[in-house]
Each structure stands twice: as structure tokens, then as C-alpha cells.
Motif scaffolding. Structure first.
Motif, PDB file in Angstrom:
ATOM      1  N   ALA A 178       0.840  -1.202   0.000  1.00  0.00           N
ATOM      2  CA  ALA A 178       0.000   0.000   0.000  1.00  0.00           C
ATOM      3  C   ALA A 178       0.872   1.248   0.000  1.00  0.00           C
ATOM      4  O   ALA A 178       0.559   2.243  -0.652  1.00  0.00           O
ATOM      5  CB  ALA A 178      -0.919   0.004   1.214  1.00  0.00           C
ATOM      6  N   LYS A 222       2.142   2.692  -3.256  1.00  0.00           N
ATOM      7  CA  LYS A 222       1.227   3.512  -4.059  1.00  0.00           C
ATOM      8  C   LYS A 222       1.428   4.992  -3.780  1.00  0.00           C
ATOM      9  O   LYS A 222       0.962   5.835  -4.518  1.00  0.00           O
ATOM     10  CB  LYS A 222      -0.235   3.122  -3.752  1.00  0.00           C
ATOM     11  CG  LYS A 222      -0.567   1.754  -4.312  1.00  0.00           C
ATOM     12  CD  LYS A 222      -1.939   1.300  -3.904  1.00  0.00           C
ATOM     13  CE  LYS A 222      -2.206  -0.076  -4.503  1.00  0.00           C
ATOM     14  NZ  LYS A 222      -3.302  -0.766  -3.887  1.00  0.00           N
ATOM     15  N   ASN A 237      -1.253   9.556   1.774  1.00  0.00           N
ATOM     16  CA  ASN A 237      -1.653   9.704   0.374  1.00  0.00           C
ATOM     17  C   ASN A 237      -2.565  10.917   0.234  1.00  0.00           C
ATOM     18  O   ASN A 237      -3.119  11.402   1.229  1.00  0.00           O
ATOM     19  CB  ASN A 237      -2.377   8.439  -0.109  1.00  0.00           C
ATOM     20  CG  ASN A 237      -2.081   8.156  -1.575  1.00  0.00           C
ATOM     21  OD1 ASN A 237      -1.784   9.081  -2.337  1.00  0.00           O
ATOM     22  ND2 ASN A 237      -2.165   6.903  -1.964  1.00  0.00           N
ATOM     23  N   ASN A 295      -6.093  10.233  -4.361  1.00  0.00           N
ATOM     24  CA  ASN A 295      -5.569   8.873  -4.575  1.00  0.00           C
ATOM     25  C   ASN A 295      -6.232   7.851  -3.666  1.00  0.00           C
ATOM     26  O   ASN A 295      -6.498   6.725  -4.075  1.00  0.00           O
ATOM     27  CB  ASN A 295      -4.056   8.838  -4.340  1.00  0.00           C
ATOM     28  CG  ASN A 295      -3.304   9.457  -5.491  1.00  0.00           C
ATOM     29  OD1 ASN A 295      -3.844   9.608  -6.581  1.00  0.00           O
ATOM     30  ND2 ASN A 295      -2.061   9.831  -5.253  1.00  0.00           N
ATOM     31  N   GLU A 353      -8.202   4.631  -5.063  1.00  0.00           N
ATOM     32  CA  GLU A 353      -7.834   3.252  -4.702  1.00  0.00           C
ATOM     33  C   GLU A 353      -9.013   2.518  -4.062  1.00  0.00           C
ATOM     34  O   GLU A 353      -9.257   1.348  -4.340  1.00  0.00           O
ATOM     35  CB  GLU A 353      -6.643   3.246  -3.729  1.00  0.00           C
ATOM     36  CG  GLU A 353      -5.319   3.647  -4.341  1.00  0.00           C
ATOM     37  CD  GLU A 353      -4.833   2.689  -5.419  1.00  0.00           C
ATOM     38  OE1 GLU A 353      -5.207   1.507  -5.375  1.00  0.00           O
ATOM     39  OE2 GLU A 353      -4.101   3.146  -6.323  1.00  0.00           O
ATOM     40  N   LYS A 371     -11.448   1.571  -6.726  1.00  0.00           N
ATOM     41  CA  LYS A 371     -10.960   0.404  -7.481  1.00  0.00           C
ATOM     42  C   LYS A 371     -11.237  -0.858  -6.675  1.00  0.00           C
ATOM     43  O   LYS A 371     -11.708  -1.864  -7.184  1.00  0.00           O
ATOM     44  CB  LYS A 371      -9.439   0.521  -7.705  1.00  0.00           C
ATOM     45  CG  LYS A 371      -9.066   1.098  -9.064  1.00  0.00           C
ATOM     46  CD  LYS A 371      -7.606   0.811  -9.353  1.00  0.00           C
ATOM     47  CE  LYS A 371      -6.748   2.040  -9.126  1.00  0.00           C
ATOM     48  NZ  LYS A 371      -5.310   1.795  -9.097  1.00  0.00           N
ATOM     49  N   ASP A 372     -10.899  -0.765  -5.388  1.00  0.00           N
ATOM     50  CA  ASP A 372     -11.076  -1.883  -4.464  1.00  0.00           C
ATOM     51  C   ASP A 372     -12.544  -2.319  -4.424  1.00  0.00           C
ATOM     52  O   ASP A 372     -12.862  -3.498  -4.488  1.00  0.00           O
ATOM     53  CB  ASP A 372     -10.685  -1.395  -3.053  1.00  0.00           C
ATOM     54  CG  ASP A 372      -9.725  -2.337  -2.367  1.00  0.00           C
ATOM     55  OD1 ASP A 372      -9.073  -3.111  -3.070  1.00  0.00           O
ATOM     56  OD2 ASP A 372      -9.629  -2.283  -1.121  1.00  0.00           O
ATOM     57  N   TYR A 400      -6.763  -2.848   0.682  1.00  0.00           N
ATOM     58  CA  TYR A 400      -6.376  -1.434   0.802  1.00  0.00           C
ATOM     59  C   TYR A 400      -7.277  -0.733   1.815  1.00  0.00           C
ATOM     60  O   TYR A 400      -6.802   0.013   2.678  1.00  0.00           O
ATOM     61  CB  TYR A 400      -6.446  -0.743  -0.565  1.00  0.00           C
ATOM     62  CG  TYR A 400      -5.894   0.666  -0.545  1.00  0.00           C
ATOM     63  CD1 TYR A 400      -4.524   0.886  -0.489  1.00  0.00           C
ATOM     64  CD2 TYR A 400      -6.736   1.772  -0.542  1.00  0.00           C
ATOM     65  CE1 TYR A 400      -4.010   2.170  -0.454  1.00  0.00           C
ATOM     66  CE2 TYR A 400      -6.219   3.069  -0.506  1.00  0.00           C
ATOM     67  CZ  TYR A 400      -4.856   3.257  -0.460  1.00  0.00           C
ATOM     68  OH  TYR A 400      -4.345   4.528  -0.410  1.00  0.00           O
TER      69      TYR A 400
END
Ligand SMILES: [Zn+2]
Length: 328
Positions: A132, A135, A220, A224, A228, A231-232, A242
Motif C-alpha cells: 500500500a 502507491k 496519500n 488517490n 484506490e 478500485k477496491d 487497501y
């Protein structure tokens, strides 16, 4: 916490390597000791034979076998003692020739009874966390390279102070915060103020110090993080890894909240992060250009009231130091 298949395989490979390394190291020591003390081989053999010969007791007269078994036991103990004496003669510890596993609890098998051993769980966590972290690699920022002289020392009537005075207080607070960081007791913070006033620099400096103390820190930008998480959430082979890390890491730093495009997904995700981490007593640092009113407008009253009620706000003020740096 959920982990991806890749993380499990990586962890498995590392644990197998640990075990093989420990066993190879012991084997190398035995070979070395063999050449150092020729008698070692003899006594080692005697130990093996004494164990092997016990089986002969099965065919013996039952009256004789207990005595025979006792003799083999003594033979074994005697060989062990002789090896110990050889070791001591060479100033070596009694357990020098044994395998020294990195985890004595599971002898580097990764399994403790019917459960994953603590060492295995710790490794999974670390690998997932490293992944993680990749990223959003932490840029190097430290307290040492934070320059207070970029902030004006001009006295301002309305605040009865100068921007430099105020930054000095914030800077000192951040240093103390980092030095005394404890997951369960450190407060959550909001760094509020215009762009270019050092919010990111100081949050990275805190993150760096807190990592040095052995904590798991994720850093982050809000954009972002939401990407993420999205997406997860919507990927078919999602495992939620994540999200779990964001919710459970020792310190989470969310940079530039408010710069992302707000959607119902980002609002729900932010509420979940803030709420879960407050409930778990895990500190979060949020930097944002938005003030309280703007936070409420962007994320709704529910989120704003949790932030204002549970977080301590540090107000960054002055003029953009990045512009001043460029003029230098
Ligand atoms: Zn273990």
C-alpha cells in the motif's frame, strides 16, 4: 484483515526461506564443528544409535527390556554430555549446534497449532502495508529542513502576532506530536490553511518520525485514497485489503482533502474512514485548504461535525512559501 493471494504467497515464500536459512546455518556450524572436533561425529553417531537400538527391546525377554531401554537412555545422555563438553572446550554455547529459528514459537513453520502463528500474521501485515505504501512513496521531508524564515515576522494587529510566531508554535507542536506519538492516545489533527504554507511538509515530517518509531503509517492524497478505494470496491477480484489498511494503520495522513471531485462515493468513503478510525482510537492527520464551513458544504454536516468535534485544528497562515522559495 483480508489479504490478497499474492501477499499470502509472498509471506509463505519468506517463511520457507527463514526456515531453510536457519537449518542451513545450523548445518554449516555442525560441519565446521566436525572438522574442529573429530570426536563430535562419534558422539553424534552414538546418539543416533542409542535411539535406533531401543527398537531391539521389542524382541527381548520382557524381564530384560526395561534395563536395556534404560541403558540406551543413559548412552544417549552420555553422548549429549560429551558433545556439550566438546562445545565448552571451544567456548561455544550448549545450544550452538541446534537450529535457531527466527520464531521459536512455530520453528519457522508459520503455523502455531491450528492457527497462523503471530510471526506469519505480522509478516502478512507488513507485506500488505509495504504494498500500500508503494502507491504513495513518502517523499523525504523532515523537521530539520523546515524553514521558519520563509514566514513573515511582520507583526499583525488583528492576531497580535506574526505569521512566523504562529508557525513556530505549530512547528513546535508537530515536533512534540511526532516525538510523543502513541497510536491509542495521540489526537487526530486537521491542518487547515491556504496552499503552500507547509501543511504537507509538516505532515510528512510527522509521518517520517512516526515510521521511525516502528508504526505503520499510510500517507496519500485524498484523491488517490478515494481512487484506490473505488478500485477496491468495484473490482471483481477485490479483497478489501487497501481499505482495511486505510482503516487500521497506526497513523493515516490524508493530504489535500477537498481538492478531489466530491461524489456520493467520496463522501461515504470519507465518513467511513473518519468514523471507523475514531471508534478504533486511531489517529488521522488531514490537511485541507477548506475551513470548517467549507468542509461542511463539501461533505455535509455529519462529517463536518465529527471532524470539528473529534479533531484538533491547526491553522496555517501567511503567504505561499513556495512562491518565496522560487524568488530566492
Ligand atoms: Zn511463528
Amino acid at each position: 484483515m483480508p489479504y490478497t493471494k499474492e501477499i499470502f504467497e509472498k509471506a509463505q515464500a519468506i517463511i520457507e526461506r527463514r526456515k531453510a536459512d536457519a537449518e542451513n546455518a545450523a548445518e554449516a556450524k555442525r560441519r565446521m564443528f566436525d572438522s574442529l572436533e573429530p570426536d563430535y561425529k562419534k558422539w553424534k553417531n552414538e546418539m543416533i544409535l542409542s535411539v535406533r537400538d531401543v527398537i531391539k527391546a521389542i524382541d527381548m525377554n520382557p524381564l530384560d527390556s526395561p534395563k536395556f531401554i534404560q541403558e540406551q537412555k543413559m548412552r544417549n545422555l552420555n553422548a549429549q554430555q560429551e558433545i556439550k563438553l566438546l562445545l565448552r572446550k571451544n567456548n561455544l554455547a550448549d545450544d550452538y549446534l541446534e537450529v535457531h529459528y527466527s520464531c521459536p514459537k512455530c520453528n519457522d513453520s508459520g503455523v502455531d497449532g491450528s492457527h497462523l502463528c503471530e510471526c506469519h500474521i505480522e509478516l502478512l501485515k507488513k507485506l500488505a502495508f509495504d504494498e500500500a505504501g508503494e502507491k504513495s512513496p513518502l517523499k523525504f521531508c523532515s523537521f530539520e529542513d523546515f524553514k521558519l524564515e520563509y514566514y513573515s515576522d511582520k507583526y499583525e494587529k488583528e492576531t497580535a502576532s506574526s505569521p512566523r510566531d504562529r508557525m513556530f508554535s505549530i512547528f513546535e507542536y508537530c515536533k512534540i506530536y511526532a516525538a510523543s506519538f502513541e497510536t491509542s492516545t495521540s489526537p487526530s489533527l486537521i491542518f487547515s490553511g491556504e496552499t503552500g504554507l507547509g501543511k504537507t511538509h509538516l505532515s510528512l515530517a510527522i509521518a517520517g518520525e512516526v515510521i521511525k518509531k516502528g508504526n505503520k503509517v499510510l500517507y496519500n492524497s485524498a484523491q488517490n485514497i478515494f481512487n484506490e478505494l473505488q478500485k477496491d470496491r468495484f473490482s471483481k477480484n477485490s479483497d478489501g485489503q487497501y481499505e482495511a489498511l486505510i482503516l487500521e494503520c497506526d497513523l493515516l495522513v490524508i493530504d489535500d482533502l477537498g481538492a478531489e471531485f466530491p461524489t456520493s462515493f467520496t463522501q461515504a468513503a470519507l465518513y467511513n474512514i473518519i468514523n471507523t478510525r475514531i471508534n478504533l482510537c486511531l489517529p488521522t492527520i488531514i490537511s485541507t485548504n477548506l475551513d470548517h464551513k467549507e468542509l461542511e458544504e463539501a461533505y455535509g454536516r455529519r462529517i463536518a461535525s465529527r471532524l470539528i468535534g473529534e479533531y484538533s485544528t491547526l491553522y496555517f497562515s501567511g503567504t505561499d512559501i513556495r512562491q518565496q522559495k522560487n524568488e530566492d
